[in-house]
Scaffold this motif. Sequence first.
Motif, PDB file in Angstrom:
ATOM      1  N   PHE A   3      90.464  17.361  53.473  1.00  0.00           N
ATOM      2  CA  PHE A   3      89.114  16.927  53.131  1.00  0.00           C
ATOM      3  C   PHE A   3      88.989  15.418  53.313  1.00  0.00           C
ATOM      4  CE2 PHE A   3      89.526  14.799  48.941  1.00  0.00           C
ATOM      5  CZ  PHE A   3      90.844  15.114  48.643  1.00  0.00           C
ATOM      6  N   ALA A   4      87.754  14.937  53.398  1.00  0.00           N
ATOM      7  CA  ALA A   4      87.506  13.494  53.471  1.00  0.00           C
ATOM      8  C   ALA A   4      86.131  13.202  52.916  1.00  0.00           C
ATOM      9  CB  ALA A   4      87.595  13.003  54.914  1.00  0.00           C
ATOM     10  N   LEU A   5      86.032  12.040  52.275  1.00  0.00           N
ATOM     11  CA  LEU A   5      84.725  11.578  51.794  1.00  0.00           C
ATOM     12  C   LEU A   5      84.055  10.829  52.930  1.00  0.00           C
ATOM     13  CD1 LEU A   5      85.870  10.150  48.315  1.00  0.00           C
ATOM     14  CD2 LEU A   5      85.103  12.482  48.874  1.00  0.00           C
ATOM     15  N   ARG A  53      91.222   5.547  54.422  1.00  0.00           N
ATOM     16  CA  ARG A  53      89.925   5.931  55.003  1.00  0.00           C
ATOM     17  C   ARG A  53      89.258   7.022  54.148  1.00  0.00           C
ATOM     18  NH1 ARG A  53      92.996   6.390  59.651  1.00  0.00           N
ATOM     19  NH2 ARG A  53      92.553   8.607  59.684  1.00  0.00           N
ATOM     20  N   CYS A  54      89.779   7.193  52.935  1.00  0.00           N
ATOM     21  CA  CYS A  54      89.241   8.202  51.999  1.00  0.00           C
ATOM     22  C   CYS A  54      89.359   9.627  52.545  1.00  0.00           C
ATOM     23  CB  CYS A  54      87.817   7.885  51.567  1.00  0.00           C
ATOM     24  SG  CYS A  54      87.781   6.658  50.244  1.00  0.00           S
ATOM     25  N   ALA A  55      90.483   9.897  53.230  1.00  0.00           N
ATOM     26  CA  ALA A  55      90.805  11.274  53.601  1.00  0.00           C
ATOM     27  C   ALA A  55      91.889  11.764  52.650  1.00  0.00           C
ATOM     28  CB  ALA A  55      91.294  11.347  55.036  1.00  0.00           C
ATOM     29  N   GLY A  56      91.951  13.081  52.470  1.00  0.00           N
ATOM     30  CA  GLY A  56      92.951  13.631  51.563  1.00  0.00           C
ATOM     31  C   GLY A  56      93.306  15.054  51.934  1.00  0.00           C
ATOM     32  N   GLY A 105      91.452  14.485  62.554  1.00  0.00           N
ATOM     33  CA  GLY A 105      91.867  13.729  61.370  1.00  0.00           C
ATOM     34  C   GLY A 105      91.184  12.376  61.268  1.00  0.00           C
ATOM     35  N   GLN A 106      91.125  11.660  62.370  1.00  0.00           N
ATOM     36  CA  GLN A 106      90.628  10.276  62.378  1.00  0.00           C
ATOM     37  C   GLN A 106      89.196  10.172  61.845  1.00  0.00           C
ATOM     38  OE1 GLN A 106      91.847   7.187  63.199  1.00  0.00           O
ATOM     39  NE2 GLN A 106      89.791   6.438  62.713  1.00  0.00           N
ATOM     40  N   CYS A 107      88.356  11.115  62.190  1.00  0.00           N
ATOM     41  CA  CYS A 107      86.951  11.047  61.770  1.00  0.00           C
ATOM     42  C   CYS A 107      86.735  11.708  60.406  1.00  0.00           C
ATOM     43  CB  CYS A 107      86.042  11.681  62.818  1.00  0.00           C
ATOM     44  SG  CYS A 107      86.025  10.779  64.367  1.00  0.00           S
ATOM     45  N   GLY A 108      87.819  12.107  59.733  1.00  0.00           N
ATOM     46  CA  GLY A 108      87.667  12.671  58.393  1.00  0.00           C
ATOM     47  C   GLY A 108      87.830  14.180  58.373  1.00  0.00           C
ATOM     48  N   MET A 109      88.909  14.652  58.990  1.00  0.00           N
ATOM     49  CA  MET A 109      89.270  16.084  58.927  1.00  0.00           C
ATOM     50  C   MET A 109      88.085  16.955  59.367  1.00  0.00           C
ATOM     51  SD  MET A 109      92.216  15.462  57.954  1.00  0.00           S
ATOM     52  CE  MET A 109      93.253  14.309  57.061  1.00  0.00           C
TER      53      MET A 109
END
Length: 445
Positions: A374-376, A414-417, A226-230
Amino acid sequence: MTAFDAEVAAYTKANPKSKKLHDRATAVLPGGDTRNSIFWNPFPVYLTHAEGTQLTDVDGNVRTDFVNNMTTLIMGHRHPDVTAALHEQVDRGVSYPAPAPPVIRWAELLCERVPSLDKVRFVNSGTEATLNAIRAVRAYTGKTLIAKCEGAYHGNHDAIQISVTPPLSKAGDAEDPDAVVMFPGINPAAADDIVIMPYNNLEASERIIRSRASELAAVIVEPINGQCGMVPAKPEFLQLLRDLTSELGIPLIFDEVISFRAASGGAQEWYGITPDMTCFGKVIGGGLPVGAFGGKEEIMQLWDPNHGSDFVQHAGTFNGNPMTAVAGVTTLELLTPDVYEQLERKGEKLRQMIRDLITELEVPMGVTGATSLFALQFTTEPVTDYRSYATNDKEMLQTVFTGLLNEGILMSNRCAGNVSAVHTDDDLDVFVSALRRVLVRAGYA
Ligand SMILES: Cc1ncc(COP(=O)(O)O)c(C=O)c1O
């Protein structure tokens, strides 16, 4: 004026009541709240109402929610069945000084869905879940050392707040990372009890585990980081950890606090790889505070007060409280195979739509994720681990995050969703149209 300054100016103008509340809050709450994960500058929005996918703030702004309380609300806000179960439980009492029947059903549901789970214990957060799972493996093996991945968050306690987002100046060699204590106040000695592996790096992780094998109480890993963007683990990375820990007699812990939303049996079912212990949180509590840890009988029996003099003490005033239990049972029962299929379909569709937009506008960014997550990523490097994640352009991230707030979209700071069961295909279009407007304003057209 930079693109970021322009977004902040528009945001400040559109959210005067939130600004006023934030000014009041900072007098009594450090930073204005009690969770840094929902803090952002210049001030967060204060919410008054949530329904389905929609959030309303004190200024009357309505936004589509792609956070779902940090991946928790898999059925969306105020699902009628969950709300009804909670109302009914309120009328029976909110917490009891003895066990309540729904807790048994809740545990049965988890043990039925997760074959690696012989037994489970409930707590009130994912933090307590990993704290207790680590205690469990230490009690079981009589060893102390834990191997974890760089860039992995496993909760807010000393044993594991190590090398979550280490400054690269302190993080050491990418192939053999140093254990970095994340902030003041953590016992510095905690870093001595952790060995750090680079996520998704098979060769280095095997070398690190083998070199410390005789000292290891466990290897803990998040199947989707999760921390690094899923960021999903490569299947061969998880398989290597499983094979190696089996060969060396080291318990393997999956932290499924986020990834349990991947399938009915969690990411371990999605990958087809079975750990010895699992940590849960988020979705299993239907929106109320929750955590759980469980696994093999031979480890979990240490929690049985009748086990003998070496049993592990475990208390918690609100553990397995009936409010969380009924919300959790109702949510798990709503999560049928079809719901998981739709979640995955929508997640894949959204990531593809974002990828297409990035290509069309030629923006130096990417998208990561798996299943409904997802994450940008504001980097052109493929993000597969902490070091590649660390190449993100932070100013651009904040510009897009604030721009999306201005366009009626909430992502994590952190632009994760993530998508929930109640997001429609129209909601996905709304997201991508908003992102397009933000990127065009930032100069990409
Ligand atoms: C993978 C993982 N483990 C543990 C935790 C801690 O959970 P909680 O915030 O409920 O303490 C989180 C929280 O986001 C998480 O993402």
